[in-house]
Scaffold this motif. Structure first.
Motif, PDB file in Angstrom:
ATOM      1  N   THR A  21       0.864  -1.189   0.000  1.00 24.48           N
ATOM      2  CA  THR A  21       0.000   0.000   0.000  1.00 24.48           C
ATOM      3  C   THR A  21       0.894   1.230   0.000  1.00 24.48           C
ATOM      4  OG1 THR A  21      -1.793  -1.092   1.199  1.00 24.48           O
ATOM      5  CG2 THR A  21      -1.748   1.308   1.250  1.00 24.48           C
ATOM      6  N   ILE A  56       0.897   5.235   0.622  1.00 27.90           N
ATOM      7  CA  ILE A  56       0.149   6.354   1.189  1.00 27.90           C
ATOM      8  C   ILE A  56       0.674   7.647   0.583  1.00 27.90           C
ATOM      9  CG2 ILE A  56      -0.342   7.680   3.278  1.00 27.90           C
ATOM     10  CD1 ILE A  56      -0.156   5.102   4.872  1.00 27.90           C
ATOM     11  N   GLY A 101      -2.087  -0.693  -4.141  1.00 33.23           N
ATOM     12  CA  GLY A 101      -3.063   0.262  -3.640  1.00 33.23           C
ATOM     13  C   GLY A 101      -2.434   1.613  -3.331  1.00 33.23           C
ATOM     14  N   VAL A 126      -3.451   5.244  -1.400  1.00 34.03           N
ATOM     15  CA  VAL A 126      -4.415   5.875  -0.505  1.00 34.03           C
ATOM     16  C   VAL A 126      -3.952   7.296  -0.206  1.00 34.03           C
ATOM     17  CG1 VAL A 126      -5.516   5.751   1.768  1.00 34.03           C
ATOM     18  CG2 VAL A 126      -4.933   3.639   0.553  1.00 34.03           C
ATOM     19  N   GLU A 140      -3.121   6.047  11.588  1.00 29.67           N
ATOM     20  CA  GLU A 140      -3.812   5.336  10.516  1.00 29.67           C
ATOM     21  C   GLU A 140      -2.907   4.378   9.738  1.00 29.67           C
ATOM     22  OE1 GLU A 140      -6.895   7.886   8.497  1.00 29.67           O
ATOM     23  OE2 GLU A 140      -5.810   9.448   9.589  1.00 29.67           O
ATOM     24  N   ALA A 141      -1.632   4.725   9.571  1.00 28.72           N
ATOM     25  CA  ALA A 141      -0.725   3.887   8.787  1.00 28.72           C
ATOM     26  C   ALA A 141      -0.557   2.484   9.373  1.00 28.72           C
ATOM     27  CB  ALA A 141       0.633   4.575   8.630  1.00 28.72           C
ATOM     28  N   GLU A 164      -2.659   0.677  10.879  1.00 25.98           N
ATOM     29  CA  GLU A 164      -3.852  -0.105  10.536  1.00 25.98           C
ATOM     30  C   GLU A 164      -3.742  -0.637   9.112  1.00 25.98           C
ATOM     31  OE1 GLU A 164      -6.529  -0.946  12.440  1.00 25.98           O
ATOM     32  OE2 GLU A 164      -5.360  -0.138  14.106  1.00 25.98           O
ATOM     33  N   LEU A 165      -3.282   0.199   8.190  1.00 24.89           N
ATOM     34  CA  LEU A 165      -3.098  -0.230   6.803  1.00 24.89           C
ATOM     35  C   LEU A 165      -1.999  -1.285   6.705  1.00 24.89           C
ATOM     36  CD1 LEU A 165      -3.319   3.241   5.013  1.00 24.89           C
ATOM     37  CD2 LEU A 165      -5.022   1.410   4.926  1.00 24.89           C
ATOM     38  N   ARG A 223      -1.367  -3.690   8.626  1.00 25.72           N
ATOM     39  CA  ARG A 223      -1.792  -5.027   9.034  1.00 25.72           C
ATOM     40  C   ARG A 223      -2.158  -5.909   7.842  1.00 25.72           C
ATOM     41  NH1 ARG A 223      -5.659  -3.766  14.326  1.00 25.72           N
ATOM     42  NH2 ARG A 223      -3.983  -2.899  15.640  1.00 25.72           N
ATOM     43  N   ASP A 224      -2.577  -5.276   6.745  1.00 28.31           N
ATOM     44  CA  ASP A 224      -2.993  -6.031   5.565  1.00 28.31           C
ATOM     45  C   ASP A 224      -1.982  -5.914   4.427  1.00 28.31           C
ATOM     46  OD1 ASP A 224      -5.454  -6.876   6.724  1.00 28.31           O
ATOM     47  OD2 ASP A 224      -6.289  -4.888   6.321  1.00 28.31           O
ATOM     48  N   ALA A 225      -0.755  -5.541   4.753  1.00 30.09           N
ATOM     49  CA  ALA A 225       0.259  -5.353   3.708  1.00 30.09           C
ATOM     50  C   ALA A 225       1.608  -5.879   4.189  1.00 30.09           C
ATOM     51  CB  ALA A 225       0.378  -3.867   3.356  1.00 30.09           C
ATOM     52  N   VAL A 261       4.218  -0.871   3.686  1.00 30.81           N
ATOM     53  CA  VAL A 261       3.530   0.386   3.408  1.00 30.81           C
ATOM     54  C   VAL A 261       4.596   1.413   3.056  1.00 30.81           C
ATOM     55  CG1 VAL A 261       2.183   2.290   4.392  1.00 30.81           C
ATOM     56  CG2 VAL A 261       1.542  -0.079   4.879  1.00 30.81           C
TER      57      VAL A 261
END
Length: 216
Positions: A33, A35, A60, A62, A72-73, A75-76, A78-80, A83
């Protein structure tokens, strides 16, 4: 791992490096992801251009140009697998938030007598962030280097005496990066055997070898 590309000086190639580093990892099958924390939104523009060209999504992207990034980073993340944060120029609140979010800060500098010193404010913010995040790692990255120029070598030698240290992988001044920005592509998609593609791959390899953030 959360990697933030930051420098208060504009025009050092943060967005180009962020996009291509994210792309290199994504092409290796990793979940990435990016950012876009720059209010100018250049990475988001690149992603939209890619969509308009009918190209498949590379990773992705964002938009999070706000000073809650450090909350917020993670949290993102966790699925990557990684980042990548494309940071803002000269927005102190955003910069501090990006520093607190990151496991590794990459500071792109161009080989010039002035760029190293232009990073002084950035290094002051890094020292401040390390009060709260003492484990925060950082490295300089030499970007937009002319091939075998004396000034590039002198800049590398100057930064070798600094904390943070400079990475061994350097990125050249390549026309293909401008073509990639305009077309929504990566340099490796335009020419997978180009010097630009090889340099980005070497940069990704060197960062992987640092082994930062694996336990997070």
């Amino acid at each position: 791992m959360i990697v933030a590309l930051l420098n208060q000086k504009g025009g050092v190639g943060k967005t180009t490096l962020a996009l291509h580093l994210a792309g290199a990892w994504a092409q290796r099958g990793q979940r990435i992801t990016l950012i876009d924390a720059d209010p100018q939104g250049s990475a988001l523009d690149w992603s939209q251009r890619r969509g308009h060209e009918g190209l498949p999504r590379a990773f992705g992207v964002v938009g999070l140009a706000r000073d809650t990034l450090h909350r917020e980073a993670p949290e993102l993340a966790r699925d990557a697998d990684h980042v990548v944060i494309d940071g803002p120029p000269r927005v102190a609140g955003l910069m501090r938030s990006a520093l607190l979010a990151a496991d590794l800060v990459l500071i792109p500098v161009q080989p010039s007598p002035f760029d190293g010193w232009a990073s002084a404010e950035m290094l002051a913010l890094l020292r401040e962030a390390r009060i709260y995040r003492p484990e925060l790692a950082a490295r300089f990255v030499l970007n937009r280097c002319g091939a075998r120029t004396v000034i590039a070598r002198e800049t590398a030698e100057t930064l070798a005496d600094h904390d943070p240290p400079v990475l061994g992988a350097t990125i050249g001044q390549r026309v293909v990066f401008a073509d990639a920005a305009q077309s929504g592509r990566l340099a490796s998609e335009i020419d997978g055997d180009s010097p630009a593609a090889r340099e980005i791959a070497a940069l990704a390899d060197e960062i992987d070898r640092l082994g930062i953030g694996r336990a997070l």
